[in-house]
Structures are given as C-alpha cells and as structure tokens.
Design a protein around this motif. Sequence first.
Motif, mmCIF file in Angstrom:
data_model
loop_
_atom_site.group_PDB
_atom_site.id
_atom_site.type_symbol
_atom_site.label_atom_id
_atom_site.label_comp_id
_atom_site.label_asym_id
_atom_site.label_seq_id
_atom_site.Cartn_x
_atom_site.Cartn_y
_atom_site.Cartn_z
ATOM 1 N N PRO A 178 0.801 -1.228 0.000
ATOM 2 C CA PRO A 178 0.000 0.000 0.000
ATOM 3 C C PRO A 178 0.834 1.278 0.000
ATOM 4 O O PRO A 178 0.270 2.371 0.097
ATOM 5 C CB PRO A 178 -0.808 -0.121 1.300
ATOM 6 C CG PRO A 178 0.041 -0.957 2.190
ATOM 7 C CD PRO A 178 0.735 -1.938 1.290
ATOM 8 N N GLU A 179 2.161 1.172 -0.075
ATOM 9 C CA GLU A 179 3.012 2.358 -0.077
ATOM 10 C C GLU A 179 4.260 2.121 -0.911
ATOM 11 O O GLU A 179 4.594 0.977 -1.254
ATOM 12 C CB GLU A 179 3.390 2.756 1.344
ATOM 13 C CG GLU A 179 4.116 1.684 2.128
ATOM 14 C CD GLU A 179 4.277 2.087 3.588
ATOM 15 O OE1 GLU A 179 5.332 2.681 3.908
ATOM 16 O OE2 GLU A 179 3.356 1.818 4.396
ATOM 17 N N THR A 180 4.950 3.201 -1.233
ATOM 18 C CA THR A 180 6.147 3.139 -2.052
ATOM 19 C C THR A 180 7.263 2.438 -1.305
ATOM 20 O O THR A 180 7.449 2.624 -0.097
ATOM 21 C CB THR A 180 6.582 4.558 -2.449
ATOM 22 O OG1 THR A 180 5.553 5.142 -3.252
ATOM 23 C CG2 THR A 180 7.885 4.540 -3.233
ATOM 24 N N THR A 181 8.031 1.626 -2.015
ATOM 25 C CA THR A 181 9.177 0.938 -1.435
ATOM 26 C C THR A 181 10.324 0.982 -2.438
ATOM 27 O O THR A 181 10.225 1.609 -3.502
ATOM 28 C CB THR A 181 8.815 -0.513 -1.053
ATOM 29 O OG1 THR A 181 9.878 -1.086 -0.274
ATOM 30 C CG2 THR A 181 8.571 -1.374 -2.283
ATOM 31 N N THR A 182 11.425 0.337 -2.130
ATOM 32 C CA THR A 182 12.517 0.103 -3.067
ATOM 33 C C THR A 182 13.066 -1.290 -2.788
ATOM 34 O O THR A 182 12.710 -1.916 -1.788
ATOM 35 C CB THR A 182 13.677 1.126 -2.933
ATOM 36 O OG1 THR A 182 14.521 0.739 -1.827
ATOM 37 C CG2 THR A 182 13.185 2.540 -2.728
ATOM 38 N N THR A 183 13.958 -1.777 -3.640
ATOM 39 C CA THR A 183 14.647 -3.044 -3.373
ATOM 40 C C THR A 183 16.118 -2.869 -3.729
ATOM 41 O O THR A 183 16.475 -2.668 -4.890
ATOM 42 C CB THR A 183 14.039 -4.208 -4.170
ATOM 43 O OG1 THR A 183 12.659 -4.338 -3.835
ATOM 44 C CG2 THR A 183 14.757 -5.514 -3.837
ATOM 45 N N HIS A 184 16.956 -2.950 -2.699
ATOM 46 C CA HIS A 184 18.403 -2.751 -2.828
ATOM 47 C C HIS A 184 19.108 -4.097 -2.804
ATOM 48 O O HIS A 184 18.776 -4.977 -2.000
ATOM 49 C CB HIS A 184 18.888 -1.878 -1.664
ATOM 50 C CG HIS A 184 20.370 -1.855 -1.477
ATOM 51 N ND1 HIS A 184 21.243 -1.495 -2.483
ATOM 52 C CD2 HIS A 184 21.143 -2.152 -0.380
ATOM 53 C CE1 HIS A 184 22.487 -1.554 -2.012
ATOM 54 N NE2 HIS A 184 22.451 -1.956 -0.756
ATOM 55 N N TRP A 185 20.097 -4.272 -3.698
ATOM 56 C CA TRP A 185 20.879 -5.507 -3.785
ATOM 57 C C TRP A 185 22.150 -5.312 -2.968
ATOM 58 O O TRP A 185 23.179 -4.878 -3.467
ATOM 59 C CB TRP A 185 21.176 -5.831 -5.248
ATOM 60 C CG TRP A 185 19.997 -5.552 -6.135
ATOM 61 C CD1 TRP A 185 19.868 -4.551 -7.055
ATOM 62 C CD2 TRP A 185 18.757 -6.281 -6.163
ATOM 63 N NE1 TRP A 185 18.638 -4.597 -7.661
ATOM 64 C CE2 TRP A 185 17.928 -5.649 -7.135
ATOM 65 C CE3 TRP A 185 18.264 -7.388 -5.472
ATOM 66 C CZ2 TRP A 185 16.639 -6.095 -7.423
ATOM 67 C CZ3 TRP A 185 16.980 -7.830 -5.765
ATOM 68 C CH2 TRP A 185 16.187 -7.202 -6.722
ATOM 69 N N HIS A 186 22.062 -5.629 -1.679
ATOM 70 C CA HIS A 186 23.117 -5.327 -0.719
ATOM 71 C C HIS A 186 24.349 -6.194 -0.977
ATOM 72 O O HIS A 186 24.294 -7.414 -0.887
ATOM 73 C CB HIS A 186 22.585 -5.572 0.700
ATOM 74 C CG HIS A 186 23.535 -5.243 1.798
ATOM 75 N ND1 HIS A 186 23.200 -4.408 2.845
ATOM 76 C CD2 HIS A 186 24.811 -5.641 2.040
ATOM 77 C CE1 HIS A 186 24.230 -4.312 3.663
ATOM 78 N NE2 HIS A 186 25.211 -5.066 3.197
ATOM 79 N N GLY A 187 25.464 -5.536 -1.290
ATOM 80 C CA GLY A 187 26.717 -6.228 -1.558
ATOM 81 C C GLY A 187 26.974 -6.484 -3.024
ATOM 82 O O GLY A 187 28.078 -6.893 -3.398
ATOM 83 N N ALA A 188 25.978 -6.247 -3.875
ATOM 84 C CA ALA A 188 26.140 -6.515 -5.298
ATOM 85 C C ALA A 188 26.845 -5.346 -5.983
ATOM 86 O O ALA A 188 26.628 -4.184 -5.639
ATOM 87 C CB ALA A 188 24.787 -6.754 -5.955
ATOM 88 N N SER A 189 27.689 -5.688 -6.959
ATOM 89 C CA SER A 189 28.322 -4.675 -7.792
ATOM 90 C C SER A 189 27.396 -4.400 -8.963
ATOM 91 O O SER A 189 27.282 -5.201 -9.891
ATOM 92 C CB SER A 189 29.692 -5.174 -8.286
ATOM 93 O OG SER A 189 30.281 -4.213 -9.143
ATOM 94 N N VAL A 190 26.698 -3.247 -8.901
ATOM 95 C CA VAL A 190 25.653 -2.937 -9.870
ATOM 96 C C VAL A 190 25.768 -1.480 -10.294
ATOM 97 O O VAL A 190 26.274 -0.641 -9.555
ATOM 98 C CB VAL A 190 24.241 -3.188 -9.282
ATOM 99 C CG1 VAL A 190 24.044 -4.649 -8.930
ATOM 100 C CG2 VAL A 190 23.991 -2.311 -8.068
ATOM 101 N N PRO A 191 25.267 -1.124 -11.484
ATOM 102 C CA PRO A 191 25.174 0.291 -11.854
ATOM 103 C C PRO A 191 24.305 1.042 -10.850
ATOM 104 O O PRO A 191 23.377 0.479 -10.253
ATOM 105 C CB PRO A 191 24.526 0.256 -13.241
ATOM 106 C CG PRO A 191 24.771 -1.126 -13.754
ATOM 107 C CD PRO A 191 24.776 -2.015 -12.551
ATOM 108 N N ALA A 192 24.589 2.327 -10.663
ATOM 109 C CA ALA A 192 23.849 3.113 -9.676
ATOM 110 C C ALA A 192 22.353 3.109 -9.949
ATOM 111 O O ALA A 192 21.538 3.096 -9.016
ATOM 112 C CB ALA A 192 24.386 4.539 -9.640
#
Length: 510
Positions: A112-126
């Motif tokens: 029911p609200e805005t979230t995000t999903t972060h890939w903790h420890g992964a080498s990824v583009p910003a």
Amino acid sequence: MSPLSRRRFLGATLAAAGAVAVSSVAGCANGNPGIRDLGAAPRPLAIPPLAPSTRDAAGRRVVELVAAPGTSSFLPGVATPTWGYGGLPFGGPTVRVARGDDVVLRVTNRLPETTTTHWHGASVPARADGGPHQPIAPGATWEASWRVDQPAATLWYHPHPHGQTERHVLRGLFGLFLVDDDGVDGFGVDDFGVDDSGGAALPSEYGVDDVPLVLTDRSFAPDGSFDEQHRNSVGLLGDTVLVNGTVAPYLEVTTTRVRLRVLNASSARSYRVAFEDEAPLTLVGTDGGLLPAPRTVTGVVLTPGERAEVVVDVTPGRRRVLRSLSHDLGAVNGVARAAGADDSFDLLELRPAARLTASPPVPARLSRETPLAEADTGRTRRFVLSNNRINGRAMDMSRIDEVVPAAATEIWEFTNRHTLPHNMHVHDARMQVLEPDVPAGARAWKDTVAVPPSTTVRALVRVGPHTDPEVPYMLHCHLLRHEDDGMMLQFLVVGAGQRAATTIAGHDHG
C-alpha cells in the motif's frame, strides 16, 4: 587496538538464530530487561525456496519478485500481518545467479506504499542499485539489469526507502542473494574451493548441507502485529528471535559437515554464534566472499547487515546447539544491552542422523583474489560518526557529498565519536579492513564494517567499475534506525573525463 579489532577480521560477524526471545525495551532508552523463554515446541527450520528464473530472448537470466502483504503464524494461535517477496508472506526466496550472467530483476510493488529493493553487496550500476533514488510506487514494476562480475558471495536484498527502511525490513522484506562463480559450488574448481590435493570443495547442496540462516528479531503487540514503536537508542530490539522466520528451529543433518550461510537481517541486534561448549567453527567467508584460507574460530560476531559462512562438523546421532553468546561491542553497558550484546540464548539445534554421508575436507585454499594494496591508494577519505550524523551532516537527497574515481583503491577512515556502536555499509564497494596483526593475504572482504565507540577503523575501499556522473550510491550506518534518522551520505562514481553533477535534481532516476 579495540577489543573488536581481531574479531573484525572475522567479519565482525556470524550469528545463527533461534528459538528464544529478548524482551522489549519499551520506556527504557538503553534497556533490555533480559531473555524470556517462549517455551515454543521445536519446529523444522524453514528453508527459503530458490527464486525461479527464466532466460529471455537475449539469454539474460530473469527473476520476478513481487512485494506484497501477507499473514504469518510465528507463535501458536497468533496471526501476524507481514510483508514478503515472491509469494512468501514473510521474507523472500533466495535469488541465485552466476558470475558472467546478464541478469534482469523485476520487482512489482503490491504494497500500500512506495518501497525500493536494494541488492546489498552486489556490484551494480547506480541506476540498478535500488536505493532511495529508485522508488517503486504501489502497482508499479521496477527493473534492474546488469552483468554479474564479482566473486562468489552471500549477499542479500531488502528495501531502502529514505526514512522508512527499518519499518519495511521489520515487516518482512528481505531475502538472500547468492552469487556463484563458474557454476561449480559457487566457485570454479580451477580457481576457488579446491585444496592442493585436488577435488575437495565446500558443501554445496542448497538446503541440505549448504543452509541459509537469516536472523531477525521481533516483538509482538497484543493483537499479534509486530511492535513498531518501542525503539531504543540503537533501534528496534525484538523479544523473539526468528531463523528463516522459524521460532525454536532445528535442522535434520545428513552429512558430516554443514555449511551455514548466516545473515544478520535484524535492524539493531548483534549476535555472536558459537557452539554451546565453544567448540571450533570453520569460518570460510564474510560479506564480500571467501577468505583466502579457512580460519578456526570459537564464535563470530555479526552486526546488522553482515554475513558470514561457516562450516560445522557433526557426529552421527550427537545433537549440537548453536547459541548466541554475550559479546563485546566496545560500548558502555547500557548501550551494549540495547544492541542485545549482553544476551546469551539458544539458537539452532542440529540433529544429525545416526548414519551420515561423509563430506570432503574443507579446502586449504579458498579465494585466490589479489588483496587490495595500501601502496596503491590514491587518497584517504575521513568520516566522523557522531549523533547519528556523518561529518556533522544529515542525509540530503539532493546533495552530493563525495565524488570517487571508478576502480580506484582508497583508504576510508571511520572515526566513531559517539557513545553508540555503528557499522558502515558502502554501496557498490568491496573493502578490506587494515589491521596491524592481519597480513594482506589473510584479509577478509567486507561491505559492512563495525565501528565501536571511540575507535577509528581504516579500510581499503574499491568502488566501481560502474560509473554514473548523475546517480549516486550510499554510505550509511546499517543500524536501520540510524540510517532512517539521517546517518547516510551520497557519492558519485565517475570515470575519466566525466563531469560529476553538483546536485541531484529530483529523486527518481530509475
């Protein structure tokens, strides 16, 4: 040297979790009235399923995750509203990828609200990092894609919405993210996981002898919901410890060795995992991947966000209990209690069968990565931690605090002038802590490092190789209350000739 310095090499890490509780800290700034035994009947340890993946027309590995509300039953007769990923009401499936994969991660938000999903420890583009600049509105789908190019490691994923991370993780949004190297046991047989005699490898059958342990702690309100209100100075300290969402777990063991991949997904609590008699454990990996060689330890401390991999030996028919034991966070007593460091309690019971399948010996060599070299550092950056601020400043979503050259090796100094413990997580970076008693060839790879009060931790840091002169990465304390309170800053990673933005215009760079 602080009491933690030698253990920081060990990851400042490991914990298994368990079957007991730590009482609520309501009305007490640094209090922790103690452990209470729930008396729950032991349950089999739940193993998070592997997330399904497909290959698209371009050969990319595609994983679909849906974040949605659910209902869970942690205690008999009690229904708890929770959030989860991938069809699970609490937690998420284990995402597994291989080095060299082109991956697509699609996250659909049915919350029911805005979230995000972060890939903790992964080498990824910003733009694929999943930090506060990549919000996912209710009903929207966000896509992150990149080529996996990092050694085998135990990573994880979780929300990272600005000012709301602790609450979203508390409700159940987290999961493991495993990187395999060359498709063999997470390690290529020619480069990793093979000892000098040839052929010995780490346990690798997921859920059998290669077992995830995701540690969380929760308190419950009278209506069965999670208590989201009673924080102390460190954060939310729960009175019930869960392992993979299981209260009072046990694991049926069928092999003579078991590899445990342990994640501290708690928002404030730290753990020290050891056998009840402090018999040896074999530490083989930390946040950023395998150690150069296995280390024999009697326990490992994990602060929030840290991971460790240990191999334990078992004997047919002999039950063993992993415990979380009291440990030193370098903090005054009241603060140590607030982080759970004074607590000792049972964790996971291992129940070996009467007859076990023999496991190969632990390899004498693990990672052959070249360590970072202090002689190669280009500069030193200094970060002072105090009053839930970094260098005296609170997080500002529009401000760029640092600009870092891609693939440069630097020294980052974290000085804690606070009475509280902190632990610093750097996005898209791998670190090695500099300690006088640890040679370069024995350093662990980290992405989150503990910084006790009145100490300075110096780490070799390498970010990149991804560059973006407009979209930042984060540096923050992984005690989630501190992060939400503003103990976070932003940095850009730029390549040669790129001109870094001076401010971030708008917050949606997805």
